[in-house]
Enzyme design. Sequence first.
Site: not given
Ligand SMILES: Cc1ncc(C[n+]2csc(CCOP(=O)(O)OP(=O)(O)O)c2C)c(N)n1
Lengths: 429, 335
Positions: A314, A318, A327
């Site tokens: 990425r 985010h 971070y």
């Molecule tokens: C059930 C749930 N828990 C927490 C979140 C908050 N949240 C949104 S995106 C994220 C990180 C997700 O990371 P990843 O699965 O690696 O996907 P990326 O964003 O890197 O594409 C979090 C913790 C959420 N949207 N849904």
Amino acid sequence: MASEHPRANLQPLTLHVPEPRFRPGDAVDFATVDVPPAGSARRPDTAEPARDFTELAYTMVRVLDEDGQAVGPWDPKLSPDALRKMLRNMALLRAFDERMFRAQRQGKTSFYMKATGEEAVAVAAAQALDFEDMCFPSYRQQGLLISRGYPLVEMMNQIYSNRGDKLQGKQLPIMYSARDYGFFSISGNLTTQYPQAVGWAMASAAKGDTRIAAVWCGEGSTAEGDFHSACTFASVYRAPVIFNVVNNQWAISSFSGFAGAEATTFAARAIGYGIAGLRVDGNDALAVYAATLWAAERARTNAGPTLIEHFTYRAEGHSTSDDPSQYRSAGEPTAWPLGDPIARLKQHLIAIGEWDDERHAAQDRELAEYVKAEQKEAEKNGILGHGLHQPLDTLFDGVFEEMPWHLREQQAQMMAEEEASGRPWARKS
Amino acid sequence: MNMIQAINSALDVCMGRDPDVLVMGEDVGYFGGVFRATAGLQAKYGKTRVFDTPITETGIMGVAIGMGAYGLRPVPEIQFADYIYPALDQLVSEAARLRYRSAGEFIAPITIRSPYGGGIFGGQTHSQSPEGIFTHVSGMKTVIPSTPYDAKGLLIAAIEDNDPVLFLEPKRIYNGPFNGYWDRPAENWSKHAAGDVPTGYYRVDLGKAAIVRPGEALTILAYGTMVHVCAAVIAEHGIDAEIVDLRTLVPLDIETIEASVKKTGRCMIVHEATRTSGFGAELSALVQERCFYHLEAPIERVTGFDTPYPHSLEWAYFPGPVRIGQALKKIMKDA
Ligand SMILES: Cc1ncc(C[n+]2csc(CCOP(=O)(O)OP(=O)(O)O)c2C)c(N)n1
């Protein structure tokens, strides 16, 4: 806590908490990332049982080598036109992201998420799937819509929550839904789409249909229980589904180690379930295309589900609410050993004499103009915050098919409230 | 201090006093949480006491229960209250019943922190107010502060409590009290008395409401962001209302509520959560049971609507000054 039963002659336990290799200020060296040579992974027959090629979950399927040549058994041998189409869609996605990111910064909408650096994951997969197949995306697969020819204006209307927004301003920006384009409604709750995709695929199989399902989540999201439920169902019913795990190394501020990457690969999650697992160079559009095509063939021939880990990075924050410099080391995106997916596909097309720098630059200019024009068009329908774009009473549409008395009552209350408000903004369109 | 700093300070105080207190959750470690509520704690207390978790809310909750059973006092963060639902079973069937089903052999001294509520253009999955679901569950406590001072004191009390506590933080007022007018400049906690937060240890006991504004004309029962919206609305309407900030929904301070309603003879209940089976319904029933012969007007409920939380029509959904003002007029009609 002082123990009542001292065990002084035993070695104390310690708790392991993973730590990423680089933090802000650290120099980055990705030498430990194991990148096997392009062409080195074998390509089993799609009819082979999953247990016969478990090693593919631990290596990396790569097609494009350092010189931009396509090598090895996974080379999908695409026509130059197909390659150029893929390159164009990836560049268009990047141009779109740039523009919409800027729109958020200009206060035209509340939120945006880019897919920078991982464009190949969605774009190449979209090209390998049939248009009729159903995609269950997460929020970073806008490349599916772009590749499937969904109008950019419609995407922007949704991002602006304006009067052209087909979702009536009900959803957070980028949480698209486009049934006619095989794009399932995105949820903000991570990984809920995983078992849903399996259900869709099981239904398709039960009905003797020919369509398959594909689903995406981030590596961080593989920790969710829904991911594991999906794997169990898919394995048990041999569902015609492709599980895509986009390992872009970071889940907001948490590195992939917090999803289990220190102990194993994400593709290897498949092995315990008896599912086919492939680990793919996610910045190699040809590898993503070839793996998706292979997995689709398995699904279409009732050989069962495949889990593909797309190893990528990425490159940006985010979301618009995130500041990655807090971070991770600023040097990471440029030091990433697998390069940039657009640059790599471009290099390949140039290497085979089907593209050049001038055409590429011209295409970038053309795409930027195109996106700008689409944006202008979308903004005619309004941007978030400038007045109210949806008729106020639509707030109550779609809770149920038919509106029960309590919602009708509340709707009337809201309209009365509006009358009483004297607020200057035109709420009804 | 703003509310985030106050929460950070409460965690710091508790961790400093008790080596068994630990903080866990998505992004809470090095980064200090997406709202920065845990900033600096990992550097101060180390990785085994402040750590990031995998993204699995059910895992976070279940692991916290196990740690609590061992004897630690985990303070897990759920990044947004909307993501408590995946942890529902661990919270409802396990944490809330552990003491009961084991006749006290095991307890779950957990404090689950989570930002909740709307007003930040968060759409359906970053705006919900789920408190009613949890007040319905026996065996767990639900706490919602409305000021930085209370947030710190209540959080310390929650962490010291031996039962599972759901600590919901109204994120709209993290930085300052909100008067309900989204199109007017926002206030900051630094200009507010309740933003004056001591750096050391103090408690605000659970189960005690606060009369944030004494009055004679009617009683307003509210919590979280709505306390401030109500205060602004009654000031605007020039009504001498008594505002009771509930602070703890379970256990509820019924004495304060009863005394106030018996004094004023009128009761209005305000919350952001959807109306049907919301906590307002419980409050309304309690007031009716205990104060019926003192009431001079029907009880009024002002709430969010029974729809998912919308994105662009957010301010039409939000129980703002107009909705509250209309309810005020209705309840004061024959005063
Ligand atoms: C059930 C749930 N828990 C927490 C979140 C908050 N949240 C949104 S995106 C994220 C990180 C997700 O990371 P990843 O699965 O690696 O996907 P990326 O964003 O890197 O594409 C979090 C913790 C959420 N949207 N849904």
